[in-house]
Design a protein around this motif. Sequence first.
Motif, PDB file in Angstrom:
ATOM      1  N   ARG A 144      30.824 -21.707  -9.833  1.00 45.17           N
ATOM      2  CA  ARG A 144      32.110 -22.344 -10.094  1.00 45.17           C
ATOM      3  C   ARG A 144      33.197 -21.706  -9.220  1.00 45.17           C
ATOM      4  N   GLN A 145      34.336 -22.361  -9.153  1.00 44.33           N
ATOM      5  CA  GLN A 145      35.484 -21.863  -8.391  1.00 44.33           C
ATOM      6  C   GLN A 145      36.338 -21.005  -9.318  1.00 44.33           C
ATOM      7  N   LEU A 146      36.271 -19.690  -9.140  1.00 41.03           N
ATOM      8  CA  LEU A 146      36.952 -18.771 -10.053  1.00 41.03           C
ATOM      9  C   LEU A 146      38.202 -18.190  -9.420  1.00 41.03           C
ATOM     10  N   MET A 200      56.222 -11.468 -13.988  1.00 39.83           N
ATOM     11  CA  MET A 200      55.720 -12.084 -12.763  1.00 39.83           C
ATOM     12  C   MET A 200      54.260 -12.472 -12.975  1.00 39.83           C
ATOM     13  N   LEU A 201      53.938 -13.708 -12.583  1.00 40.24           N
ATOM     14  CA  LEU A 201      52.562 -14.183 -12.653  1.00 40.24           C
ATOM     15  C   LEU A 201      51.939 -14.096 -11.272  1.00 40.24           C
ATOM     16  N   GLY A 202      50.796 -13.423 -11.172  1.00 36.92           N
ATOM     17  CA  GLY A 202      50.090 -13.280  -9.910  1.00 36.92           C
ATOM     18  C   GLY A 202      48.822 -14.111  -9.885  1.00 36.92           C
ATOM     19  N   VAL A 203      48.540 -14.725  -8.733  1.00 37.48           N
ATOM     20  CA  VAL A 203      47.372 -15.595  -8.578  1.00 37.48           C
ATOM     21  C   VAL A 203      46.536 -15.061  -7.416  1.00 37.48           C
ATOM     22  N   GLY A 204      45.269 -14.769  -7.681  1.00 31.52           N
ATOM     23  CA  GLY A 204      44.365 -14.298  -6.647  1.00 31.52           C
ATOM     24  C   GLY A 204      43.682 -15.454  -5.929  1.00 31.52           C
ATOM     25  N   ARG A 205      42.751 -15.126  -5.054  1.00 32.43           N
ATOM     26  CA  ARG A 205      42.058 -16.165  -4.298  1.00 32.43           C
ATOM     27  C   ARG A 205      41.120 -16.955  -5.210  1.00 32.43           C
ATOM     28  N   ILE A 206      40.863 -18.180  -4.839  1.00 32.91           N
ATOM     29  CA  ILE A 206      39.885 -19.012  -5.545  1.00 32.91           C
ATOM     30  C   ILE A 206      38.601 -18.989  -4.726  1.00 32.91           C
ATOM     31  N   ALA A 207      37.532 -18.509  -5.345  1.00 33.66           N
ATOM     32  CA  ALA A 207      36.274 -18.327  -4.622  1.00 33.66           C
ATOM     33  C   ALA A 207      35.100 -18.730  -5.497  1.00 33.66           C
ATOM     34  N   GLU A 208      34.015 -19.156  -4.857  1.00 30.42           N
ATOM     35  CA  GLU A 208      32.806 -19.519  -5.584  1.00 30.42           C
ATOM     36  C   GLU A 208      32.133 -18.263  -6.131  1.00 30.42           C
ATOM     37  N   LYS A 209      31.845 -18.291  -7.439  1.00 34.46           N
ATOM     38  CA  LYS A 209      31.169 -17.169  -8.096  1.00 34.46           C
ATOM     39  C   LYS A 209      30.310 -17.705  -9.225  1.00 34.46           C
ATOM     40  N   PRO A 210      29.293 -16.928  -9.617  1.00 33.16           N
ATOM     41  CA  PRO A 210      28.477 -17.359 -10.775  1.00 33.16           C
ATOM     42  C   PRO A 210      29.293 -17.287 -12.056  1.00 33.16           C
ATOM     43  N   TRP A 211      29.116 -18.298 -12.926  1.00 28.21           N
ATOM     44  CA  TRP A 211      29.933 -18.405 -14.135  1.00 28.21           C
ATOM     45  C   TRP A 211      29.132 -19.180 -15.190  1.00 28.21           C
ATOM     46  N   VAL A 212      29.266 -18.760 -16.411  1.00 36.18           N
ATOM     47  CA  VAL A 212      28.591 -19.481 -17.490  1.00 36.18           C
ATOM     48  C   VAL A 212      29.433 -20.692 -17.854  1.00 36.18           C
ATOM     49  N   HIS A 213      28.915 -21.875 -17.576  1.00 35.23           N
ATOM     50  CA  HIS A 213      29.646 -23.120 -17.826  1.00 35.23           C
ATOM     51  C   HIS A 213      28.820 -23.991 -18.754  1.00 35.23           C
ATOM     52  N   ARG A 214      29.377 -24.268 -19.935  1.00 34.95           N
ATOM     53  CA  ARG A 214      28.702 -25.090 -20.945  1.00 34.95           C
ATOM     54  C   ARG A 214      27.320 -24.542 -21.275  1.00 34.95           C
TER      55      ARG A 214
END
Length: 482
Positions: A442-444, A422-436
């Motif tokens: 970013r939306q994590l 079973m694949l579980g998906v949590g909420r998508i929320a704005e959080k700090p993230w190292v991008h490039r």
Amino acid sequence: MPSVREFPLPDLGEGLTSAEIVRWLVEVGDVIAVDQPVAEVETAKAVVEVPCPYAGVITSRAGEAGTEVPVGAALVTVAVGPPAGESGGPAAGAAMGAAAAPAAGEGSGNVLVGYGTTESSGSRRRRVTSAAGTPVTAPAAASVSAGAAAQVQASGSASGSASGSPSGPPPPAVISPLVRRLAREHGIDLAVLAGSGPDGLIMRADVESAANGTTTALTPPEAAAPSPSGPPAHATAPDLRGDLLPDGDTVVPLKGVSRLAAETFARSRREIPDATCWVDADATELLAARSALNAGRAPEERIGLLALFGRIALAGLARHPELNSSVVTGQDGSATGVRRHAAVQLGFAAQTPRGLAVPVVRDAHRLTTAGLAAELARLTEAARAGRLAPAELTGGTFTLNNYGVFGVDGSTPIINHPEAAMLGVGRIAEKPWVHRGELAVRQLVQLSFSFDHRVCDGAVAGAFLRFVADAVESPATLLRHL
């Protein structure tokens, strides 16, 4: 004279042992046609109509709405018409003849799993009338019920334990094949068991209580004789329908949908050696892809996130087909093999007024993303309205669980037995993230993957989850696998 026939509750879905009556569609004394629905029952989180294969007069019903009826127990009894040439009186003959002759297209008499054999569920209720045209009242119909009760007792006597001489104890009051099978499996003598049902009828709960050592044996005949001060002194099960207990606690019984769900969860934990792995993914590009796909589209044509995650999961299963499997077990419950399914029957968790349901998208791997979105929307609406057939709630091979709609990040989902993952998906929320190489907002989303360790090892499970995460972060990579 008409004969009385029992119509037992059929098996309406995989693993079903009982169903709860939601609403009666007929009354005692009604005349019914072949395949006319007689009751709405709830099972597997769906409400279905149950058609009766007999035409005649309803003489008894299995309790009021809310009653739980075991599979194989009598749902209704029907007085069917006499064979041609027999005398049943002009009024009875006319009434039975009208009931026994179904109108064109009203059904064949076959009881299908979870379905009626008619296309219309409209009311076709009629009352038996006398020669003068006045309806036959319930007390008059009850006289035929007495014959049905005698048949029930005769059935119990024929298949139960030997009762000895005519002066010996009465045969056990049991009509359900399920109850008899449970008694045999636990080595319980039904002849000495007290029934908690109507008129001492032995129910499934009585056998289970006896197996756990919490029941009371049937008292001797002389002790069970009625006394001037009250009813027979046989033991009865306590009433646990949410009544207030002496210490102030309340007990809410697990019945119908709740009990089926509890049994499924417990069986999964008991039989499946599951493990769960997690990964965080940047879903910013996935949200942008959804916006691009839905630009200028009508609401009914839009593609939701669940469909996108479903498409990604299907692509992952194409790379790792061992996860679209179920474990084959022997009679002792030990694993003897792994069955790899050629088709993906994609289940998805849906919250409904009746509880958690898992509708199944048939042959999901053959659908386009738009087709997958449309089928998810159709099944979700049907699940919330309670219109799903048992066939739409069973047979899944892989489940997608979007618990992010509840505002939570992660979970360890229980595998939907007998599936393997079973694949579980949590909420998508704005959080700090190292991008490039730079810190950004970013939306994590957190993804979790529970799998049966008998089907694969952690390397396969990790590779699948990593593929899903990469596709979430860069949806364009899916083009290589579609």
